[in-house]
Write a protein that holds these residues in place. Structure first.
Motif, PDB file in Angstrom:
ATOM      1  N   ALA A 175       0.804  -1.217   0.000  1.00  6.82           N
ATOM      2  CA  ALA A 175       0.000   0.000   0.000  1.00  6.82           C
ATOM      3  C   ALA A 175       0.837   1.268   0.000  1.00  6.82           C
ATOM      4  N   ILE A 176       2.079   1.182   0.453  1.00  6.59           N
ATOM      5  CA  ILE A 176       2.894   2.394   0.486  1.00  6.59           C
ATOM      6  C   ILE A 176       3.196   2.920  -0.915  1.00  6.59           C
ATOM      7  N   THR A 177       2.973   2.078  -1.932  1.00  4.41           N
ATOM      8  CA  THR A 177       3.154   2.539  -3.316  1.00  4.41           C
ATOM      9  C   THR A 177       1.819   2.939  -3.943  1.00  4.41           C
ATOM     10  N   GLU A 178       0.743   2.793  -3.169  1.00  2.00           N
ATOM     11  CA  GLU A 178      -0.587   3.124  -3.660  1.00  2.00           C
ATOM     12  C   GLU A 178      -1.215   4.131  -2.697  1.00  2.00           C
ATOM     13  N   PRO A 179      -1.090   5.430  -2.964  1.00  6.25           N
ATOM     14  CA  PRO A 179      -1.502   6.478  -2.027  1.00  6.25           C
ATOM     15  C   PRO A 179      -2.926   6.340  -1.484  1.00  6.25           C
ATOM     16  N   ASN A 180      -3.849   5.860  -2.287  1.00  4.48           N
ATOM     17  CA  ASN A 180      -5.239   5.774  -1.831  1.00  4.48           C
ATOM     18  C   ASN A 180      -5.452   4.708  -0.768  1.00  4.48           C
ATOM     19  N   ASP A 181      -4.533   3.764  -0.658  1.00  4.63           N
ATOM     20  CA  ASP A 181      -4.696   2.652   0.274  1.00  4.63           C
ATOM     21  C   ASP A 181      -3.856   2.792   1.537  1.00  4.63           C
ATOM     22  N   PHE A 182      -2.964   3.768   1.567  1.00  5.43           N
ATOM     23  CA  PHE A 182      -1.994   3.831   2.663  1.00  5.43           C
ATOM     24  C   PHE A 182      -2.665   3.983   4.028  1.00  5.43           C
ATOM     25  N   GLU A 183      -3.518   4.979   4.186  1.00  4.43           N
ATOM     26  CA  GLU A 183      -4.086   5.275   5.498  1.00  4.43           C
ATOM     27  C   GLU A 183      -4.904   4.105   6.051  1.00  4.43           C
ATOM     28  N   GLN A 184      -5.690   3.461   5.208  1.00  8.92           N
ATOM     29  CA  GLN A 184      -6.530   2.374   5.698  1.00  8.92           C
ATOM     30  C   GLN A 184      -5.720   1.157   6.112  1.00  8.92           C
ATOM     31  N   HIS A 185      -4.512   1.024   5.561  1.00  9.63           N
ATOM     32  CA  HIS A 185      -3.674  -0.110   5.928  1.00  9.63           C
ATOM     33  C   HIS A 185      -2.796   0.191   7.150  1.00  9.63           C
ATOM     34  N   LEU A 186      -2.659   1.461   7.501  1.00  7.23           N
ATOM     35  CA  LEU A 186      -1.762   1.835   8.594  1.00  7.23           C
ATOM     36  C   LEU A 186      -2.177   1.205   9.924  1.00  7.23           C
ATOM     37  N   TYR A 204      17.382   3.565   8.357  1.00  6.55           N
ATOM     38  CA  TYR A 204      16.048   3.097   8.002  1.00  6.55           C
ATOM     39  C   TYR A 204      15.102   4.257   7.690  1.00  6.55           C
ATOM     40  N   LYS A 205      14.122   3.983   6.837  1.00 11.97           N
ATOM     41  CA  LYS A 205      12.992   4.893   6.660  1.00 11.97           C
ATOM     42  C   LYS A 205      11.965   4.581   7.744  1.00 11.97           C
ATOM     43  N   GLN A 206      11.220   5.592   8.171  1.00 13.19           N
ATOM     44  CA  GLN A 206      10.101   5.380   9.090  1.00 13.19           C
ATOM     45  C   GLN A 206       8.805   5.335   8.295  1.00 13.19           C
ATOM     46  N   VAL A 207       7.796   4.686   8.853  1.00 13.29           N
ATOM     47  CA  VAL A 207       6.572   4.457   8.090  1.00 13.29           C
ATOM     48  C   VAL A 207       5.892   5.766   7.692  1.00 13.29           C
ATOM     49  N   TYR A 208       6.005   6.816   8.503  1.00 17.40           N
ATOM     50  CA  TYR A 208       5.326   8.072   8.172  1.00 17.40           C
ATOM     51  C   TYR A 208       5.844   8.662   6.857  1.00 17.40           C
ATOM     52  N   GLU A 209       7.088   8.327   6.489  1.00 14.60           N
ATOM     53  CA  GLU A 209       7.677   8.884   5.268  1.00 14.60           C
ATOM     54  C   GLU A 209       6.946   8.409   4.013  1.00 14.60           C
ATOM     55  N   PHE A 210       6.132   7.354   4.162  1.00 13.62           N
ATOM     56  CA  PHE A 210       5.395   6.837   3.015  1.00 13.62           C
ATOM     57  C   PHE A 210       3.976   7.401   2.934  1.00 13.62           C
ATOM     58  N   ARG A 211       3.620   8.274   3.876  1.00 14.05           N
ATOM     59  CA  ARG A 211       2.319   8.940   3.779  1.00 14.05           C
ATOM     60  C   ARG A 211       2.265   9.720   2.463  1.00 14.05           C
ATOM     61  N   PRO A 212       1.162   9.689   1.744  1.00 12.60           N
ATOM     62  CA  PRO A 212       1.061  10.427   0.478  1.00 12.60           C
ATOM     63  C   PRO A 212       1.411  11.907   0.630  1.00 12.60           C
ATOM     64  N   SER A 213       0.991  12.542   1.735  1.00 11.84           N
ATOM     65  CA  SER A 213       1.261  13.971   1.928  1.00 11.84           C
ATOM     66  C   SER A 213       2.745  14.239   2.089  1.00 11.84           C
ATOM     67  N   VAL A 214       3.440  13.344   2.803  1.00  6.46           N
ATOM     68  CA  VAL A 214       4.877  13.505   3.018  1.00  6.46           C
ATOM     69  C   VAL A 214       5.627  13.266   1.715  1.00  6.46           C
ATOM     70  N   LYS A 215       5.239  12.233   0.968  1.00  3.82           N
ATOM     71  CA  LYS A 215       5.898  11.931  -0.312  1.00  3.82           C
ATOM     72  C   LYS A 215       5.716  13.082  -1.297  1.00  3.82           C
ATOM     73  N   SER A 216       4.538  13.713  -1.272  1.00  2.00           N
ATOM     74  CA  SER A 216       4.291  14.834  -2.183  1.00  2.00           C
ATOM     75  C   SER A 216       5.201  16.010  -1.861  1.00  2.00           C
ATOM     76  N   LYS A 217       5.408  16.283  -0.566  1.00  2.00           N
ATOM     77  CA  LYS A 217       6.287  17.380  -0.159  1.00  2.00           C
ATOM     78  C   LYS A 217       7.715  17.129  -0.616  1.00  2.00           C
ATOM     79  N   LYS A 218       8.164  15.867  -0.502  1.00  2.00           N
ATOM     80  CA  LYS A 218       9.530  15.530  -0.909  1.00  2.00           C
ATOM     81  C   LYS A 218       9.715  15.746  -2.401  1.00  2.00           C
ATOM     82  N   LYS A 219       8.717  15.402  -3.190  1.00  2.00           N
ATOM     83  CA  LYS A 219       8.815  15.544  -4.644  1.00  2.00           C
ATOM     84  C   LYS A 219       8.849  17.014  -5.056  1.00  2.00           C
ATOM     85  N   SER A 220       8.061  17.828  -4.333  1.00  2.00           N
ATOM     86  CA  SER A 220       8.006  19.251  -4.675  1.00  2.00           C
ATOM     87  C   SER A 220       9.222  20.015  -4.155  1.00  2.00           C
TER      88      SER A 220
END
Length: 361
Positions: A16-27, A345-361
């Motif tokens: 789910a960490i590669t699928e933004p729509n599923d991340f929160e529900q799987h957390l 290591y990466k922490q799980v929060y780094e895979f949140r869609p909002s966090v990933k979007s900030k890193k890309k921008s």
């Protein structure tokens, strides 16, 4: 050891960490499948060491007192644990096979983690286990209670007779860490060598000979850290050891936050392709009984409690541990926190869609 069923049941989160729509529900899987009482990943029997490895924070950063765990304390811990159960292990082997985990880029390193670390009590931390004067008695206790045992050491400290006694006592796995096949390389990375590298090799071959002659079950492992991409010394290392009955592999360099050479390549180990699971899958115990959530925590500052004063269940389910897990999920670490400044290591929060979007921008 770590909780195998936790890893199995949270595997959909890794997808789910590669699928933004599923991340929160799987957390929520992290808390839903966290064990009530954690396995112990690693027991530091001693933090005494005579090496000065460049990649180890112990060399220049560790300030806690030196010491060793007593035999009685070691037995106290193991009598409160359970070995991996056969049914769970069979489920794990099926999971690893069906998930194709064995075919990773660092497949031998990952194999070691999936099939040796997963079942064994690891008897090293930030010390050289062979310098623990009561190590033999501890291996005997672990064998008596049904726990597979493993530890890593530097071959410069090999005492053949002592290793033979450990194998006779039931030691399951022992790893010798080499950085090349010459003294110059060993001196650079480990800081201590034999007078002649032939002495180092001779000690290892004597142990292989004793194992064969006596029929000991101990698996001998040889590793070299991958400090440089396309390092000819790595090719030489594998070419040499593949002639002998050992498990030999090149290991991704760890503690890159502390030491890294310009020529190093990306870390291809399975654990670097996902988030850190330690907050939910296991604990580690320092020689004085301090329980920490991470086997790489060298100073004991992430002190969750002490196993000689509290039960593992109390420590694992405490407000302190809960707050630590929340940091991993939401990223609200205090400034300078170990997990943000002294860990690869990466922490799980780094895979949140909002966090990933900030890193890309």
């Amino acid at each position: 050891m770590f909780d195998l069923r936790f890893v199995i049941h949270t595997s959909s989160l890794k997808k789910a960490i590669t699928e933004p729509n599923d991340f929160e529900q799987h957390l929520s899987l992290l808390e839903d499948h966290k064990p009530q009482v954690p396995p112990v990943f690693q027991i530091e029997t001693t933090n005494i060491c005579n090496l000065t490895c460049v990649m180890c924070p112990r060399t220049n950063l560790m300030e806690r007192p030196l010491g060793s765990m007593s035999v009685d304390q070691f037995r106290y811990i193991l009598e409160r644990l359970k070995p991996q159960q056969t049914a769970v292990w069979e489920e794990w082997e099926t999971f690893v096979r069906e998930s194709n985990l064995e075919n990773s880029k660092a497949y031998l390193e990952d194999y070691f983690y999936f099939f040796i670390c997963a079942k064994s009590i690891i008897l090293h931390g930030f010390g050289e286990p062979i310098l623990d004067k009561t190590l033999l008695q501890k291996i005997e206790i672990a064998s008596e209670l049904g726990f597979p045992t493993y530890f890593s050491m530097n071959p410069v400290n090999i005492q053949v007779e002592k290793i033979e006694k450990l194998m006779e006592a039931g030691l399951d796995f022992i790893k010798f860490s080499l950085e090349g096949l010459d003294n110059e390389t060993q001196q650079k990375y480990r800081g201590r060598v034999d007078k002649d590298f032939e002495i180092t090799l001779d000690k290892i071959h004597k142990i292989l000979g004793v194992k064969k002659d006596k029929g000991y079950k101990t698996t001998i492992i040889l590793t070299k850290l991958d400090f440089k991409s396309n390092d000819p010394k790595s090719v030489e290392f594998i070419s040499y050891w593949e002639q002998f009955p050992v498990l030999a592999y090149i290991k991704n360099q760890h503690n890159r936050w502390l030491y890294q050479e310009e020529e190093v390549g990306p870390n291809t180990a399975e654990y670097m392709q996902r988030y850190c699971e330690f907050p939910w899958s296991s604990v580690s115990i320092l020689y004085d009984g301090t329980v920490v959530p991470c086997p790489l925590e060298y100073e004991g500052k992430l002190n969750m409690g002490n196993i000689f004063k509290q039960s593992l269940e109390e420590i694992w389910n405490s407000p302190t541990y809960f707050a630590f897990r929340e940091m991993h999920k939401n990223g609200n670490f205090p400034e300078g926190h170990f997990c943000k400044t002294q860990c690869d290591y990466k922490q799980v929060y780094e895979f949140r869609p909002s966090v990933k979007s900030k890193k890309k921008s």
